[in-house]
Motif scaffolding. Structure first.
Motif, PDB file in Angstrom:
ATOM      1  N   LEU A  31      48.025  38.530  41.693  1.00 23.22           N
ATOM      2  CA  LEU A  31      47.324  39.724  42.183  1.00 23.22           C
ATOM      3  C   LEU A  31      48.162  40.981  42.028  1.00 23.22           C
ATOM      4  O   LEU A  31      47.635  42.069  41.789  1.00 23.22           O
ATOM      5  N   GLN A  32      49.478  40.862  42.124  1.00 26.48           N
ATOM      6  CA  GLN A  32      50.339  42.041  42.030  1.00 26.48           C
ATOM      7  C   GLN A  32      50.690  42.401  40.590  1.00 26.48           C
ATOM      8  O   GLN A  32      50.883  43.580  40.275  1.00 26.48           O
ATOM      9  N   ASN A  33      50.793  41.401  39.699  1.00 26.07           N
ATOM     10  CA  ASN A  33      51.382  41.659  38.386  1.00 26.07           C
ATOM     11  C   ASN A  33      50.430  41.613  37.201  1.00 26.07           C
ATOM     12  O   ASN A  33      50.755  42.158  36.146  1.00 26.07           O
ATOM     13  N   ILE A  34      49.292  40.950  37.344  1.00 22.96           N
ATOM     14  CA  ILE A  34      48.415  40.829  36.165  1.00 22.96           C
ATOM     15  C   ILE A  34      47.796  42.187  35.858  1.00 22.96           C
ATOM     16  O   ILE A  34      47.421  42.937  36.760  1.00 22.96           O
ATOM     17  N   SER A  35      47.711  42.526  34.594  1.00 17.42           N
ATOM     18  CA  SER A  35      47.170  43.835  34.198  1.00 17.42           C
ATOM     19  C   SER A  35      45.654  43.850  34.255  1.00 17.42           C
ATOM     20  O   SER A  35      45.000  42.795  34.215  1.00 17.42           O
ATOM     21  N   MET A  36      45.084  45.043  34.320  1.00 17.73           N
ATOM     22  CA  MET A  36      43.630  45.170  34.345  1.00 17.73           C
ATOM     23  C   MET A  36      43.019  44.630  33.051  1.00 17.73           C
ATOM     24  O   MET A  36      41.980  43.965  33.073  1.00 17.73           O
ATOM     25  N   GLN A  37      43.681  44.896  31.919  1.00 18.25           N
ATOM     26  CA  GLN A  37      43.156  44.423  30.638  1.00 18.25           C
ATOM     27  C   GLN A  37      43.108  42.895  30.590  1.00 18.25           C
ATOM     28  O   GLN A  37      42.119  42.300  30.132  1.00 18.25           O
ATOM     29  N   LYS A  38      44.182  42.266  31.083  1.00 20.13           N
ATOM     30  CA  LYS A  38      44.208  40.804  31.086  1.00 20.13           C
ATOM     31  C   LYS A  38      43.166  40.238  32.052  1.00 20.13           C
ATOM     32  O   LYS A  38      42.473  39.275  31.735  1.00 20.13           O
ATOM     33  N   LEU A  39      43.056  40.829  33.231  1.00 19.55           N
ATOM     34  CA  LEU A  39      42.075  40.349  34.205  1.00 19.55           C
ATOM     35  C   LEU A  39      40.666  40.423  33.631  1.00 19.55           C
ATOM     36  O   LEU A  39      39.878  39.478  33.759  1.00 19.55           O
ATOM     37  N   CYS A  40      40.342  41.521  32.974  1.00 14.21           N
ATOM     38  CA  CYS A  40      39.006  41.670  32.372  1.00 14.21           C
ATOM     39  C   CYS A  40      38.772  40.609  31.291  1.00 14.21           C
ATOM     40  O   CYS A  40      37.672  40.068  31.175  1.00 14.21           O
ATOM     41  N   ALA A  41      39.824  40.342  30.515  1.00 16.27           N
ATOM     42  CA  ALA A  41      39.689  39.322  29.466  1.00 16.27           C
ATOM     43  C   ALA A  41      39.415  37.956  30.080  1.00 16.27           C
ATOM     44  O   ALA A  41      38.574  37.192  29.580  1.00 16.27           O
ATOM     45  N   TYR A  42      40.089  37.628  31.185  1.00 21.49           N
ATOM     46  CA  TYR A  42      39.884  36.331  31.828  1.00 21.49           C
ATOM     47  C   TYR A  42      38.493  36.253  32.464  1.00 21.49           C
ATOM     48  O   TYR A  42      37.787  35.249  32.330  1.00 21.49           O
ATOM     49  N   LEU A  43      38.088  37.314  33.158  1.00 25.79           N
ATOM     50  CA  LEU A  43      36.773  37.312  33.818  1.00 25.79           C
ATOM     51  C   LEU A  43      35.638  37.287  32.795  1.00 25.79           C
ATOM     52  O   LEU A  43      34.537  36.820  33.094  1.00 25.79           O
ATOM     53  N   GLY A  44      35.893  37.802  31.604  1.00 24.59           N
ATOM     54  CA  GLY A  44      34.861  37.826  30.571  1.00 24.59           C
ATOM     55  C   GLY A  44      34.849  36.592  29.692  1.00 24.59           C
ATOM     56  O   GLY A  44      34.001  36.458  28.814  1.00 24.59           O
ATOM     57  N   SER A  45      35.788  35.666  29.919  1.00 22.33           N
ATOM     58  CA  SER A  45      35.929  34.497  29.048  1.00 22.33           C
ATOM     59  C   SER A  45      34.947  33.388  29.412  1.00 22.33           C
ATOM     60  O   SER A  45      34.613  33.181  30.577  1.00 22.33           O
ATOM     61  N   SER A  46      34.523  32.648  28.398  1.00 26.12           N
ATOM     62  CA  SER A  46      33.676  31.467  28.623  1.00 26.12           C
ATOM     63  C   SER A  46      34.504  30.263  29.047  1.00 26.12           C
ATOM     64  O   SER A  46      33.957  29.255  29.501  1.00 26.12           O
ATOM     65  N   GLU A  47      35.836  30.363  28.897  1.00 27.65           N
ATOM     66  CA  GLU A  47      36.705  29.236  29.192  1.00 27.65           C
ATOM     67  C   GLU A  47      37.295  29.283  30.589  1.00 27.65           C
ATOM     68  O   GLU A  47      38.041  28.387  30.983  1.00 27.65           O
ATOM     69  N   VAL A  48      37.002  30.332  31.363  1.00 21.21           N
ATOM     70  CA  VAL A  48      37.660  30.506  32.659  1.00 21.21           C
ATOM     71  C   VAL A  48      37.251  29.399  33.623  1.00 21.21           C
ATOM     72  O   VAL A  48      36.079  29.061  33.762  1.00 21.21           O
ATOM     73  N   GLN A  49      38.250  28.814  34.296  1.00 19.99           N
ATOM     74  CA  GLN A  49      37.995  27.715  35.229  1.00 19.99           C
ATOM     75  C   GLN A  49      37.576  28.275  36.584  1.00 19.99           C
ATOM     76  O   GLN A  49      38.207  29.179  37.116  1.00 19.99           O
ATOM     77  N   ARG A  50      36.477  27.730  37.119  1.00 18.05           N
ATOM     78  CA  ARG A  50      35.987  28.177  38.423  1.00 18.05           C
ATOM     79  C   ARG A  50      34.986  27.155  38.923  1.00 18.05           C
ATOM     80  O   ARG A  50      34.431  26.373  38.142  1.00 18.05           O
TER      81      ARG A  50
END
Length: 616
Positions: free
Chosen positions: A185-204
């Motif tokens: 939460l403190q270190n991940i960049s906004m660009q990386k977070l958006c890439a993960y949230l937009g991915s079809s592979e994200v685990q949830r």
């Protein structure tokens, strides 16, 4: 007598032999490198001293230039280092330099947790790309929840796309856990977070988990609120149940984010989607899509030959990894000789027979729709006419039901279904009564072939083409073989007409047709291709991963149902057998559609091999 040689009694011939051979010293390169290293360690013939951290390392310019573009440029382009006895390497550590130089002389790179980042730094500086690749390979094996953020930073600093992609996969596969840790939460960049949230592979577990992770990140630091819209546009709000949207999501978003962030619009969009149930197939956006990169091959319904004949309500898909058929949500009602089509990521099942009598008397006009997002079937508007043994096409934003038969006999009518209005409308009919035909879509045109019309005589060869823009049916060049109860599909630039059966002119007995022919719409010509391995009347057909799949079917000559799956490879013009169906079945339909991944499927996914990365 040879000059400078021992005296011989016999004079040397002009040529000792007419043959010639080449002999190779297999250990030559290794031996030379070993001797050069021995000279280096003894300080012999070294013509340059490399300096890092005020420590010195003798070496040979020739070898350095051969192994490194960095040194090659330094020693050949007239730089002052080309003439210096000692060359100081700014930005390199002695630990890293010694490991890299030892690697150049010995071919072995010693890496451990204490030197890896120093070696990577030096190898990247000196452009020793093989060493950089070894460093990435080592780090991939050592990625953990304790170090992944530091390694991601290294990948960013040195532009290591391979390592960066590997760490992305590591994070995606553990997103449900990592995304709520303080370090993330403190270190991940906004660009990386958006890439993960937009991915079809994200685990949830569910889409709501991703929303919670996004909101946690946004509220960590006040300045992040400015990025709320960019972050939340990656959440698939329509995949969250309507009740949760209204009573959990909306209050949370409104309380945590300022109104000027304009994020309530995502929730309103999702609620509109839920309220427009029938129109959902034509309301698809990236936020309504399932989070999956794979489409599945499915079969639906059919007439099963097991103990006694019975209709099926099975919906099954092929698990490519286990090569087994897995049950999905069953049909609301048992059906055979029905039709299936996929529109907007939804599976539609239309018509068919609701009893073992498939002569038309038990024809249905019902239309069911399956939503893979929530794994539920619903009933939508029924067709104007009951239909069995017909064809259903999905084209642009509508379905097209063509011909068939019912209790009144063969049909020539054609009707289209609009999800937007949840209604059926008649369009231009066929030029003749037709049932038992097959159809396919090619470049927004509907093609149907063969079939029968209740008149005495064999099946037809006709090929018809429908343009929905002009609402006109036109004849095309007929097939070379008459057939009915066959299969049609489009693959590449060709339309395939596959198998089926026909009636003998003399005896009127039904016989199997194994022949397959390919039609070129551009040339208006048919060409024979490899025949089927087994009879396939009333089978399911689908194109999946570049191959044609024929599922089950019936042999009139052997009076037998089939559980065989036949697979056509266009490049090899060859049929082979695929994974058998669970039961022998005919009157079945098949399709290809994205399905909601099971959690255990996601956990099974291994780490794929990646291409080598040269830090570019």
């Amino acid at each position: 007598m040879m000059e400078g040689s021992r005296q011989t009694r016999v004079s040397r011939p002009y040529k000792i032999s007419e043959s010639s051979k080449v002999y190779r010293w297999a250990e030559h390169s290794g031996t030379v490198l070993q001797r050069l290293n021995e000279q280096r360690l003894r300080g012999l013939f070294c013509d340059v001293v490399l300096v890092a951290d005020e420590q010195r390392l003798p070496a040979h310019r020739n070898l350095l230039a051969v192994c490194s573009d960095y040194f090659n440029s330094m020693f050949t382009l007239g730089m002052r280092e080309a003439f210096q006895k000692e060359v100081e390497l700014i930005g390199a550590s002695y630990i890293g330099l010694k490991a890299v130089v030892d690697f150049l002389y010995g071919g072995e790179l010693v890496l451990d947790g204490g030197n890896i980042d120093y070696v990577l730094e030096t190898a990247h500086l000196l452009q020793i790309w093989t060493a950089v690749d070894f460093c990435c390979e080592y780090l991939e094996q050592e990625v953990s929840e304790d170090n992944y953020l530091y390694l991601q930073e290294l990948a960013s600093i040195y532009s290591l796309k391979r390592l960066d992609a590997f760490i992305d996969s590591f994070i995606l596969s553990r997103f449900g856990t990592l995304s709520f840790t303080p370090a993330f939460l403190q270190n991940i960049s906004m660009q990386k977070l958006c890439a993960y949230l937009g991915s079809s592979e994200v685990q949830r577990e569910c889409e709501h988990d991703l929303l919670q992770a996004a909101l946690q990140w946004l509220t960590q630091q006040p300045e992040r609120e400015a990025h709320a819209y960019q972050v939340l546009e990656n959440i698939h709000f329509p995949l969250i149940p309507k009740n949760d949207l209204l009573h959990r999501v909306k209050p949370a978003v409104c309380s945590l984010l300022p109104r000027e962030a304009n994020c309530e619009g995502f929730i309103e969009e999702a609620v509109r989607y839920h309220n427009s149930l029938a129109a959902q197939p034509v309301m698809q956006t990236k936020r309504t899509a399932l989070r999956t990169t794979q489409e599945c091959l499915l079969f639906v319904g059919g007439e099963v030959s097991e103990r006694c004949l019975e209709l099926s309500d099975d919906t099954c898909y092929l698990d490519a990894q286990s090569e087994q058929w897995v049950k999905e949500t069953p049909l609301p009602a048992r059906r055979s000789h029905h039709c299936v089509a996929v529109l907007g990521g939804f599976i539609f099942i239309a018509g068919g027979s609701f009893s073992r009598d498939n002569g038309g008397d038990a024809a249905s006009n019902l239309l069911y729709r399956y939503d893979p997002r929530c794994k539920q079937w619903i009933k939508v508007a029924s067709m104007n006419q009951r239909r069995v043994d017909f064809y259903l096409a999905s084209i642009e934003d509508m379905l097209v039901a063509v011909g068939g038969r019912n209790e009144n006999g063969a049909l020539s009518s054609v009707e289209t279904y609009s999800p937007k209005t949840d209604s059926w409308s008649y369009v231009a009919g066929l030029p003749r009564f037709t049932y038992g035909h097959a159809g396919t879509i090619y470049k927004d045109f509907v093609y149907i072939s063969g079939g029968h019309d209740y008149q005495i005589g064999p099946y037809r060869k006709n090929l018809l083409c429908y343009d929905h823009r002009t609402d006109v049916w036109e004849e095309r060049r007929p097939m070379s073989t008459a057939r009915g109860w066959h299969s049609m599909c489009s693959l590449g630039d060709s339309i395939y007409s596959i198998g089926g059966s026909d009636d003998s002119l003399e005896s009127m007995e039904r016989f199997d047709v194994l022949g397959v022919e390919a039609y070129s719409p551009q040339c208006n010509q048919w060409t024979r291709v490899a025949p089927l391995l087994h009879a396939n009347s009333e089978s399911g057909v689908a194109v999946w991963e570049g191959r044609i799949y024929i599922l089950g079917g019936y042999s009139w000559e052997n009076t037998a149902f089939s559980k065989t799956v036949q697979v056509y490879d266009r490049d090899k013009d060859k049929w082979s057998e695929g994974t058998e169906l669970p039961k022998a079945i005919a009157g079945v339909s098949a399709c290809v559609c994205a399905l909601k991944p099971r959690l255990e499927d996601k956990k099974k996914k291994g780490k794929g091999k990646r291409p080598q990365d040269h830090g570019q």
